[in-house]
Design an enzyme around this catalytic site. Structure first.
Site, mmCIF file in Angstrom:
data_model
loop_
_atom_site.group_PDB
_atom_site.id
_atom_site.type_symbol
_atom_site.label_atom_id
_atom_site.label_comp_id
_atom_site.label_asym_id
_atom_site.label_seq_id
_atom_site.Cartn_x
_atom_site.Cartn_y
_atom_site.Cartn_z
ATOM 1 N N LEU A 19 0.820 -1.208 0.000
ATOM 2 C CA LEU A 19 0.000 0.000 0.000
ATOM 3 C C LEU A 19 0.856 1.262 0.000
ATOM 4 O O LEU A 19 1.892 1.317 0.668
ATOM 5 C CB LEU A 19 -0.893 0.011 1.239
ATOM 6 N N ASP A 63 3.265 -5.898 2.704
ATOM 7 C CA ASP A 63 3.780 -4.886 3.627
ATOM 8 C C ASP A 63 4.367 -5.470 4.905
ATOM 9 O O ASP A 63 4.713 -4.720 5.829
ATOM 10 C CB ASP A 63 2.663 -3.910 4.008
ATOM 11 N N GLU A 68 7.118 -2.822 12.553
ATOM 12 C CA GLU A 68 6.804 -1.907 13.659
ATOM 13 C C GLU A 68 5.312 -1.638 13.775
ATOM 14 O O GLU A 68 4.795 -1.377 14.864
ATOM 15 C CB GLU A 68 7.552 -0.587 13.469
ATOM 16 N N ARG A 88 -3.692 -5.415 6.057
ATOM 17 C CA ARG A 88 -2.485 -5.656 6.843
ATOM 18 C C ARG A 88 -2.757 -6.384 8.166
ATOM 19 O O ARG A 88 -1.822 -6.672 8.904
ATOM 20 C CB ARG A 88 -1.776 -4.327 7.130
ATOM 21 N N ARG A 134 -4.167 5.988 9.601
ATOM 22 C CA ARG A 134 -4.362 4.570 9.912
ATOM 23 C C ARG A 134 -4.851 4.342 11.350
ATOM 24 O O ARG A 134 -5.328 3.258 11.683
ATOM 25 C CB ARG A 134 -3.046 3.816 9.688
ATOM 26 N N HIS A 164 2.234 8.028 8.611
ATOM 27 C CA HIS A 164 2.244 7.796 10.055
ATOM 28 C C HIS A 164 2.917 8.961 10.772
ATOM 29 O O HIS A 164 3.707 9.694 10.158
ATOM 30 C CB HIS A 164 3.040 6.518 10.393
ATOM 31 N N CYS A 250 10.302 1.751 10.822
ATOM 32 C CA CYS A 250 9.225 0.773 10.636
ATOM 33 C C CYS A 250 9.725 -0.622 10.287
ATOM 34 O O CYS A 250 8.939 -1.567 10.245
ATOM 35 C CB CYS A 250 8.224 1.257 9.601
#
Length: 262
Positions: A19, A63, A68, A88, A134, A164, A250
């Site tokens: 994504l 993904d 993380e 996810r 998210r 994020h 991440c």
């Protein structure tokens, strides 16, 4: 001795199908190069005295290398996330097993809450959580309730311009929050403790110890800025992950507390 352990997850050969939200999708992600870069990233931890554990690979989940996002670890508690992207949510099962094997207590974000670990920045008893992408308000409220017994203060921070919160900001070892100003919605959240960096990827640092940060090779001017502040800087090339909105934070879950230790 300080507990320094990191969970990592080998990239899926389908990583290029993952994504993206705030950048154009790249059509030239090289899965073989991604593996080599990931191995160099892991080796950087080893050279710094860290031990790593591999979460079981998930080739079917593009993904999954961004491990993380599967949890938030605070003290002896691992809060397993409920990713904001439904695609996810399968990533959390093996990640939970890996952190549980270290003896951490386990809690979960439950529906209708959503929370991605990449939205959570922790420092000095305060936990900032990015909202609006998210992670939703219910996820923040659940995290606040779970961490309150551990003395953490959870603060919601709106995130609109990046994927994020930790795409926009991270913290240096002494607590200064660093970010690339065009991508930080409200730097006044950290008034008096915010340092602007000249490159987008310069906002992403992993603390390897009290004087050393790991960051992407794509931010040389930011690296020099950090060195001028007395920090040791370790750089790694993560170009293939940057094509998928990834950064150095991440790609691992850092475990800094040994559950059950004094």
């Amino acid at each position: 001795m300080e507990y320094r352990h990191a969970l990592v997850r080998r990239p899926s050969p389908r990583m290029g199908e993952g994504l993206v939200t705030h950048i154009e999708r790249s059509d030239d992600v090289d899965p073989d190069l991604a593996v080599r870069q990931w191995e160099s990233y892991v080796e950087a931890f080893h050279r710094a005295g860290w031990t790593t554990d591999e979460v079981e690979p998930a080739d079917e989940l593009p993904d999954s290398v961004f491990v993380e996002d599967t949890m938030v670890v605070y003290g002896d508690l691992a809060v397993i996330s409920r990713p904001g992207a439904a695609e996810r949510r399968g990533e959390t099962v093996a990640a939970e097993a890996a952190v549980a094997a270290h003896g951490y207590r386990i809690a979960h974000i439950e529906a209708p809450g959503t929370l991605d670990g990449g939205d959570v920045l922790k420092f000095g008893g305060r936990v900032w959580v990015g909202t609006g992408g998210r992670t939703n308000a219910d996820g923040v409220a659940q995290l606040r309730a779970l961490l309150a017994p551990l003395g953490a203060q959870v603060v919601g921070v709106p995130v609109r311009t990046v994927l994020h919160l930790k795409t926009a900001v991270t913290a240096l070892p002494e607590g200064t929050v660093v970010g690339h100003r065009p991508l930080v919605d409200d730097p006044d959240v950290w008034a008096g403790h915010f340092l602007e960096v000249p490159e987008e990827s310069g906002a992403h640092v992993v603390l390897l110890d009290g004087t050393t940060v790991l960051m992407a090779a794509s931010a040389p001017r930011s690296a020099e800025l950090f060195r001028s502040r007395g920090l040791d800087v370790v750089t790694v090339d993560i170009s293939e992950f940057e094509k998928m909105e990834g950064c150095v934070t991440c790609l691992s879950v850092r475990l800094r507390s040994r559950p059950g230790s004094a």
